[in-house]
Design a protein around this motif. Structure first.
Motif, PDB file in Angstrom:
ATOM      1  N   VAL A  39       0.976  -1.227  -0.048  1.00 55.26           N
ATOM      2  CA  VAL A  39      -0.150  -0.054   0.026  1.00 55.26           C
ATOM      3  C   VAL A  39       1.022   1.311  -0.117  1.00 55.26           C
ATOM      4  O   VAL A  39       0.793   2.020  -0.894  1.00 55.26           O
ATOM      5  CB  VAL A  39      -1.183  -0.193   1.229  1.00 55.26           C
ATOM      6  CG1 VAL A  39      -1.712   1.311   1.355  1.00 55.26           C
ATOM      7  CG2 VAL A  39      -1.905  -1.328   1.232  1.00 55.26           C
ATOM      8  N   SER A  40       1.954   1.279   0.855  1.00 49.68           N
ATOM      9  CA  SER A  40       2.762   2.631   0.956  1.00 49.68           C
ATOM     10  C   SER A  40       3.866   2.214   1.799  1.00 49.68           C
ATOM     11  O   SER A  40       3.866   1.220   2.664  1.00 49.68           O
ATOM     12  CB  SER A  40       1.878   3.593   1.725  1.00 49.68           C
ATOM     13  OG  SER A  40       2.581   4.832   1.665  1.00 49.68           O
ATOM     14  N   CYS A  41       4.809   3.103   1.698  1.00 48.49           N
ATOM     15  CA  CYS A  41       6.181   2.845   2.162  1.00 48.49           C
ATOM     16  C   CYS A  41       6.604   4.238   2.742  1.00 48.49           C
ATOM     17  O   CYS A  41       6.612   5.245   1.942  1.00 48.49           O
ATOM     18  CB  CYS A  41       6.970   2.171   1.590  1.00 48.49           C
ATOM     19  SG  CYS A  41       8.885   2.049   1.955  1.00 48.49           S
ATOM     20  N   ILE A  42       7.434   4.268   3.976  1.00 45.95           N
ATOM     21  CA  ILE A  42       8.077   5.555   4.353  1.00 45.95           C
ATOM     22  C   ILE A  42       9.589   5.328   4.740  1.00 45.95           C
ATOM     23  O   ILE A  42       9.463   4.330   5.616  1.00 45.95           O
ATOM     24  CB  ILE A  42       7.417   6.257   5.229  1.00 45.95           C
ATOM     25  CG1 ILE A  42       8.195   7.651   5.584  1.00 45.95           C
ATOM     26  CG2 ILE A  42       7.028   5.502   6.621  1.00 45.95           C
ATOM     27  CD1 ILE A  42       7.437   8.831   6.263  1.00 45.95           C
ATOM     28  N   ARG A  44      -5.296   9.492  -2.055  1.00 47.83           N
ATOM     29  CA  ARG A  44      -6.412   9.134  -0.915  1.00 47.83           C
ATOM     30  C   ARG A  44      -5.739   8.805   0.378  1.00 47.83           C
ATOM     31  O   ARG A  44      -6.392   9.073   1.258  1.00 47.83           O
ATOM     32  CB  ARG A  44      -7.253   7.904  -1.319  1.00 47.83           C
ATOM     33  CG  ARG A  44      -8.042   8.323  -2.821  1.00 47.83           C
ATOM     34  CD  ARG A  44      -9.091   7.063  -2.831  1.00 47.83           C
ATOM     35  NE  ARG A  44      -8.590   5.701  -3.147  1.00 47.83           N
ATOM     36  CZ  ARG A  44      -8.881   4.594  -2.420  1.00 47.83           C
ATOM     37  NH1 ARG A  44      -9.423   4.588  -1.461  1.00 47.83           N
ATOM     38  NH2 ARG A  44      -8.031   3.558  -2.723  1.00 47.83           N
ATOM     39  N   PHE A  45      -4.734   7.878   0.329  1.00 47.46           N
ATOM     40  CA  PHE A  45      -3.942   7.609   1.760  1.00 47.46           C
ATOM     41  C   PHE A  45      -2.660   8.257   1.802  1.00 47.46           C
ATOM     42  O   PHE A  45      -2.010   8.823   0.922  1.00 47.46           O
ATOM     43  CB  PHE A  45      -3.399   6.336   1.398  1.00 47.46           C
ATOM     44  CG  PHE A  45      -4.747   5.117   1.567  1.00 47.46           C
ATOM     45  CD1 PHE A  45      -6.030   5.602   1.437  1.00 47.46           C
ATOM     46  CD2 PHE A  45      -4.563   3.788   1.661  1.00 47.46           C
ATOM     47  CE1 PHE A  45      -7.048   4.796   1.404  1.00 47.46           C
ATOM     48  CE2 PHE A  45      -5.516   3.039   1.586  1.00 47.46           C
ATOM     49  CZ  PHE A  45      -6.892   3.301   1.269  1.00 47.46           C
ATOM     50  N   THR A  46      -2.419   8.498   3.293  1.00 49.12           N
ATOM     51  CA  THR A  46      -1.172   9.536   3.376  1.00 49.12           C
ATOM     52  C   THR A  46      -0.373   8.589   4.670  1.00 49.12           C
ATOM     53  O   THR A  46      -1.125   8.249   5.550  1.00 49.12           O
ATOM     54  CB  THR A  46      -1.241  10.760   3.851  1.00 49.12           C
ATOM     55  OG1 THR A  46      -2.125  11.557   2.701  1.00 49.12           O
ATOM     56  CG2 THR A  46      -0.055  11.666   4.189  1.00 49.12           C
ATOM     57  N   ILE A  47       0.806   8.267   4.368  1.00 46.07           N
ATOM     58  CA  ILE A  47       1.734   7.668   5.371  1.00 46.07           C
ATOM     59  C   ILE A  47       2.421   8.740   5.995  1.00 46.07           C
ATOM     60  O   ILE A  47       3.282   9.450   5.522  1.00 46.07           O
ATOM     61  CB  ILE A  47       2.539   6.513   4.614  1.00 46.07           C
ATOM     62  CG1 ILE A  47       3.154   5.764   5.830  1.00 46.07           C
ATOM     63  CG2 ILE A  47       3.755   7.090   3.801  1.00 46.07           C
ATOM     64  CD1 ILE A  47       3.779   4.220   5.281  1.00 46.07           C
ATOM     65  N   SER A  48       2.571   8.460   7.256  1.00 40.06           N
ATOM     66  CA  SER A  48       3.557   9.139   8.273  1.00 40.06           C
ATOM     67  C   SER A  48       4.220   8.714   9.267  1.00 40.06           C
ATOM     68  O   SER A  48       3.879   7.549   9.527  1.00 40.06           O
ATOM     69  CB  SER A  48       2.867  10.305   8.811  1.00 40.06           C
ATOM     70  OG  SER A  48       1.662  10.314   9.500  1.00 40.06           O
ATOM     71  N   ARG A  49       5.175   9.162   9.953  1.00 42.08           N
ATOM     72  CA  ARG A  49       6.049   8.244  11.042  1.00 42.08           C
ATOM     73  C   ARG A  49       6.183   9.462  12.074  1.00 42.08           C
ATOM     74  O   ARG A  49       6.450  10.638  11.660  1.00 42.08           O
ATOM     75  CB  ARG A  49       7.191   7.534  10.680  1.00 42.08           C
ATOM     76  CG  ARG A  49       8.366   8.224  10.096  1.00 42.08           C
ATOM     77  CD  ARG A  49       9.151   7.281   9.408  1.00 42.08           C
ATOM     78  NE  ARG A  49      10.019   6.438  10.390  1.00 42.08           N
ATOM     79  CZ  ARG A  49      10.556   5.319   9.992  1.00 42.08           C
ATOM     80  NH1 ARG A  49      10.818   4.911   8.717  1.00 42.08           N
ATOM     81  NH2 ARG A  49      11.151   4.413  11.065  1.00 42.08           N
ATOM     82  N   ASP A  50       6.366   8.772  13.461  1.00 42.64           N
ATOM     83  CA  ASP A  50       6.632   9.755  14.396  1.00 42.64           C
ATOM     84  C   ASP A  50       7.715   8.973  15.256  1.00 42.64           C
ATOM     85  O   ASP A  50       7.600   7.862  16.072  1.00 42.64           O
ATOM     86  CB  ASP A  50       5.705  10.108  15.407  1.00 42.64           C
ATOM     87  CG  ASP A  50       5.990  10.986  16.421  1.00 42.64           C
ATOM     88  OD1 ASP A  50       7.075  11.150  16.806  1.00 42.64           O
ATOM     89  OD2 ASP A  50       5.059  11.543  17.094  1.00 42.64           O
ATOM     90  N   ASN A  51       8.789   9.151  14.902  1.00 39.22           N
ATOM     91  CA  ASN A  51      10.048   8.269  15.483  1.00 39.22           C
ATOM     92  C   ASN A  51       9.895   8.554  17.012  1.00 39.22           C
ATOM     93  O   ASN A  51      10.507   7.485  17.795  1.00 39.22           O
ATOM     94  CB  ASN A  51      11.557   8.581  14.887  1.00 39.22           C
ATOM     95  CG  ASN A  51      11.683   8.174  13.493  1.00 39.22           C
ATOM     96  OD1 ASN A  51      10.824   7.310  13.054  1.00 39.22           O
ATOM     97  ND2 ASN A  51      12.495   8.762  12.669  1.00 39.22           N
ATOM     98  N   ALA A  52       9.733   9.650  17.517  1.00 41.29           N
ATOM     99  CA  ALA A  52       9.796   9.811  18.983  1.00 41.29           C
ATOM    100  C   ALA A  52       8.659   8.763  19.541  1.00 41.29           C
ATOM    101  O   ALA A  52       8.986   8.391  20.777  1.00 41.29           O
ATOM    102  CB  ALA A  52       9.375  11.008  19.375  1.00 41.29           C
ATOM    103  N   LYS A  53       7.644   8.485  19.050  1.00 45.38           N
ATOM    104  CA  LYS A  53       6.699   7.510  19.539  1.00 45.38           C
ATOM    105  C   LYS A  53       6.811   6.120  18.897  1.00 45.38           C
ATOM    106  O   LYS A  53       5.912   5.294  18.981  1.00 45.38           O
ATOM    107  CB  LYS A  53       5.250   8.268  19.224  1.00 45.38           C
ATOM    108  CG  LYS A  53       4.981   9.426  19.902  1.00 45.38           C
ATOM    109  CD  LYS A  53       3.436   9.732  19.742  1.00 45.38           C
ATOM    110  CE  LYS A  53       3.216  11.172  20.355  1.00 45.38           C
ATOM    111  NZ  LYS A  53       1.955  11.702  20.099  1.00 45.38           N
TER     112      LYS A  53
END
Length: 127
Positions: free
Chosen positions: A48-51, A67-76
């Motif tokens: 589906v998606s990669c970051i 339609r879809f958006t991937i994101s990341r929070d390394n602190a969490k």
């Protein structure tokens, strides 16, 4: 112990939205690439998606672009998948997966090259 735990799935009407979360634990670094895959009943698992963990570049399957958006929070230690304008064909079990080895499986959405997997969260899009 390396672990990925997904959450946020559920039943939603066509046109609705969901936000999936994946929390990673036990990893000794945070620059790994991480992706979302899905598997519909009777079908093969698809990317589906990669970051990326280094620079944050992203890849999306054509079926979800816009339609879809991937994101990341390394602190969490978390990665998210915001899913809008959902369609019945988006139904399936959604998995997050980590590529540990700085390869190209994540960015090309190849399930066979991913190293660690969560157990998945079910998304059902239906009226």
């Amino acid at each position: 112990q390396l672990q990925l735990v997904e959450s946020g799935g559920g039943l939603v009407q066509p046109g609705g939205s969901l936000r999936l979360s994946c929390v990673a634990s036990g990893f000794t670094k945070d620059d790994y690439d991480i992706a979302w895959f899905r598997q519909a009943p009777g079908k093969e698992r698809e990317g589906v998606s990669c970051i990326s963990g280094r620079g944050g570049s992203t890849t999306y399957a054509d079926s979800v672009k816009g339609r879809f958006t991937i994101s990341r929070d390394n602190a969490k230690n978390s990665v998210y998948l915001q899913m809008n304008s959902l369609k019945p064909e988006d139904t399936g079990v959604y998995y997050c997966a980590v590529e540990w080895s700085y390869g190209s499986s994540c960015i090309f959405l190849r399930a066979s090259g991913m190293d660690y997997w969560g157990k998945g969260t079910l998304v059902t899009v239906s009226s």
